[in-house]
Design a protein around this motif. Structure first.
Motif, short mmCIF file in Angstrom:
data_model
loop_
_atom_site.label_atom_id
_atom_site.label_comp_id
_atom_site.label_asym_id
_atom_site.label_seq_id
_atom_site.Cartn_x
_atom_site.Cartn_y
_atom_site.Cartn_z
N LEU A 1 0.82 -1.22 0.00
CA LEU A 1 0.00 0.00 0.00
C LEU A 1 0.85 1.27 0.00
CD1 LEU A 1 -2.78 -0.88 2.59
CD2 LEU A 1 -3.04 -0.72 0.12
N ALA A 2 2.15 1.11 0.32
CA ALA A 2 3.02 2.29 0.46
C ALA A 2 3.01 3.16 -0.78
CB ALA A 2 4.44 1.84 0.79
N ALA A 3 2.96 2.52 -1.95
CA ALA A 3 3.01 3.29 -3.20
C ALA A 3 1.67 3.91 -3.56
CB ALA A 3 3.47 2.38 -4.33
N GLU A 4 0.68 3.75 -2.68
CA GLU A 4 -0.69 4.18 -2.97
C GLU A 4 -1.17 3.65 -4.31
OE1 GLU A 4 -0.46 8.44 -2.49
OE2 GLU A 4 -0.85 8.20 -0.35
N GLU B 1 -9.16 -12.39 9.84
CA GLU B 1 -8.74 -11.01 10.12
C GLU B 1 -8.14 -10.36 8.87
OE1 GLU B 1 -6.01 -11.14 13.38
OE2 GLU B 1 -7.43 -12.18 14.69
N ILE B 2 -7.31 -11.10 8.16
CA ILE B 2 -6.66 -10.52 6.97
C ILE B 2 -7.69 -10.26 5.87
CG2 ILE B 2 -4.95 -10.96 5.14
CD1 ILE B 2 -3.61 -10.35 7.75
N LEU C 1 -9.84 -2.25 3.30
CA LEU C 1 -8.91 -1.43 2.52
C LEU C 1 -9.46 -1.16 1.13
CD1 LEU C 1 -5.50 -3.07 3.50
CD2 LEU C 1 -6.31 -0.80 4.16
N ARG C 2 -10.11 -2.16 0.57
CA ARG C 2 -10.66 -1.97 -0.77
C ARG C 2 -11.73 -0.89 -0.75
NH1 ARG C 2 -14.26 -4.88 -4.74
NH2 ARG C 2 -15.10 -6.16 -3.08
N LEU D 1 -9.73 0.30 -4.07
CA LEU D 1 -8.75 -0.53 -4.76
C LEU D 1 -9.42 -1.54 -5.67
CD1 LEU D 1 -6.45 -1.32 -1.71
CD2 LEU D 1 -5.83 0.09 -3.67
N THR D 2 -8.68 -1.97 -6.66
CA THR D 2 -9.10 -3.07 -7.52
C THR D 2 -8.23 -4.27 -7.17
OG1 THR D 2 -9.55 -1.47 -9.26
CG2 THR D 2 -9.37 -3.78 -9.93
#
Lengths: 248, 284
Positions: A155-158, A178-179, A186-187, A192-193
């Motif tokens: 996710l760091a790179a957005e 949990e994951i 997060l999606r 996010l795709t």
């Protein structure tokens, strides 16, 4: 318009007699914000498709389009601002002698961010780890926590597309829950795709809207999750896969 | 008939912070049946399997009132006698064939070695028996496989070869520690049914260690559910989905299901009381 499209993709390894055609004529498209699953047995080529997209399998032809831009053989730096990958084994994907701070800091630095300190804090919060894990090493983390770090690094790179290669198959079911919940959140938060590879139909059914079934390097069927739930598969292999997935 | 009787098994590891109990007072019996042991990583299920074979290395300590194999207490016998038990009477199949087969020996050499150790026979005789063993685990073209090295095999083939090798000495008990976790669902079924056939036809007892509740519910006769080194619940495998212990319920609810779509999965909330309660006996 689709966020990611793959048309007539072929991926091979080796040459001459040793040539292995790992993916043959694969085509699918994933809309923006959609979650797409790839299922099939090992060796069917599902992970290889992700590798070809992300540039880890350089011998491919066909057409891959990411966010309207057709990919060439190499990958430019900006590509990794759009597409990031999370690997299967959180034990193998983190450097054993780099702390969480080091892993995330280096990634952020490579992507050209300046406010690294604040971003590391934000990333750790995003994946539900928090500050106290910042200076730990991988061996001081559980499998689930490591996978959270691996997700934070992606996710760091957005990015706008996450390629997930069996992100929970090395984890216990309670940690898997949990994951998967984290990935769902997060999606929704980041729009996010996802393209998710899994051998577990129940996981794909939970996470994805549509999925492709692969066998022997080819996509044999693309179906939506409702057909999967109703066990309405058309191809005999998909039907077999559904029968084999115990209790799913 | 009881093949194995384990009473009050403890596995302890001394650490700087005091003694860590990996297995705490586990008791169970095994007949000619398929006994499943399920739990998460760290619950002590693999340690239980290893402790039976006395495979826990020092500084680890194994304590038990008895581990009786057909009446003979394995806790009392010498290390030398124990070597006659391992493989010969109780065999073990580990999770990943990549790490349990010797990478620099051909499959054939490994099988022949195993056969000759168990049966004291000649080379050509052992070779014939090894080919037959490969055939019994549905390996096509066993001649080619005999010449191959482990890295040339797929995971499913590797695991079938391991099963073939483990069954060569004709043990009474097979301990299978996550034998199919590294395999695909389709291959998983195949390996399980081969294992099932061999175990049933030879009248063996099987201890099947797994983290996969659905698989165990489907494949085993009886299930022990372990948490933090203790058995928290014992039930018939086909009634696993009606299990009552909150830990078992939590595990079952954390699984995504195709027939019950949910937005969010239930996350297991651990209750300290689960690890404090005494171990439930798994005696049949």
């Amino acid at each position: 318009m689709s966020m990611l499209s793959v048309e007539n993709l072929n991926v091979w390894f080796g040459r001459g007699h040793d040539r292995v055609n790992a993916v043959q004529g694969a085509s699918f498209a994933v809309d923006k914000g959609e979650s797409f699953g790839l299922v099939g047995e090992s060796g069917s080529g599902k992970s290889t498709i992700l590798k070809a997209i992300t540039g880890l399998a350089p011998t491919w032809d066909g057409k891959i389009t990411v966010d309207g831009q057709e990919l060439t053989q190499g990958r430019v730096k900006s590509f990794y601002k759009t597409v990031q990958m999370v690997f299967q084994d959180p034990y193998a994907s983190l450097h054993p002698r780099h702390s969480v701070d080091g892993v995330l800091g280096e990634t952020l630095h490579l992507h050209g961010f300046r406010d690294i300190d604040a971003r590391v804090v934000k990333l750790l919060d995003d994946v539900g780890l928090g500050q106290k894990f910042r200076f730990r090493y991988p061996h001081q983390l559980s499998g689930g926590q490591r996978q959270r770090v691996a997700i934070a690094r992606a996710l760091a790179a957005e990015p706008r597309i996450l390629l997930l290669d069996e992100p929970t198959s090395a984890l216990d079911v309670s940690v898997q829950a949990e994951i998967l919940n984290l990935l769902t959140d997060l999606r929704a938060e980041h729009g996010l795709t996802y393209v998710m590879v899994s051998h577990d139909l129940a996981v794909v059914g939970h996470m994805c809207g549509r999925l492709a079934v692969m066998k022997d390097s080819r996509i044999v069927e693309v179906m939506d999750v409702d057909s999967l739930r109703a066990r309405r598969a058309e191809h005999p292999y998909s039907q077999e896969l559904l029968r084999n997935s115990v209790g799913a | 008939m009881t093949l194995l009787d384990v009473e009050n098994l403890w596995v302890k590891f001394p650490t700087r912070q005091g003694v860590f109990d990996a297995v705490r007072g586990v008791s169970f019996t095994l007949g000619k049946e398929r006994l499943g042991i399920v739990g998460e990583s760290g619950s002590g299920k693999s340690m239980t399997g290893r402790a039976i074979l006395r495979l826990i290395r020092p500084p680890g300590i194994v304590e038990a009132d008895h581990i009786a194999l057909e009446g003979r207490d394995l806790m009392q016998i010498s290390e030398k006698e124990m070597r006659g038990v391992r493989g010969q009477q109780i065999s073990m199949v580990m999770q990943d064939p990549k790490f349990s087969l010797n990478p620099v020996m051909t499959i054939g050499d490994q099988l022949v070695e195993a056969y000759r150790l168990a049966h004291k026979s000649g080379r050509s005789n052992a070779r014939q028996a090894s080919i037959a063993a490969l055939e019994s685990v549905s390996i096509r073209d066993p001649e080619r496989v005999m010449r191959a090295y482990p890295h040339e095999m797929s995971g499913g083939m590797g695991q079938r070869i391991m099963i073939a090798m483990m069954l060569i000495p004709g043990p009474q008990i097979l301990i299978a520690d996550e034998p199919t976790s590294a395999l695909d669902v389709s291959v998983q079924r195949q390996v399980l049914s081969i294992m099932d056939d061999l175990v049933t036809s030879r009248g063996m007892g099987l201890i099947f260690i797994s983290h996969d509740l659905n698989l165990v519910a489907d494949f085993c006769d009886r299930v022990l559910i372990m948490y933090a080194g203790r058995v928290v619940e014992v039930c018939d495998a086909d009634k696993l989905h009606q299990a009552t212990h909150p830990y078992t319920r939590g595990l079952l609810n954390s699984l995504p299901r195709l027939d019950q779509p949910r937005g969010k999965l239930d996350v297991l909330k651990r209750d300290p009381a689960w690890s404090d309660a005494p171990s439930v006996s798994g005696r049949a």
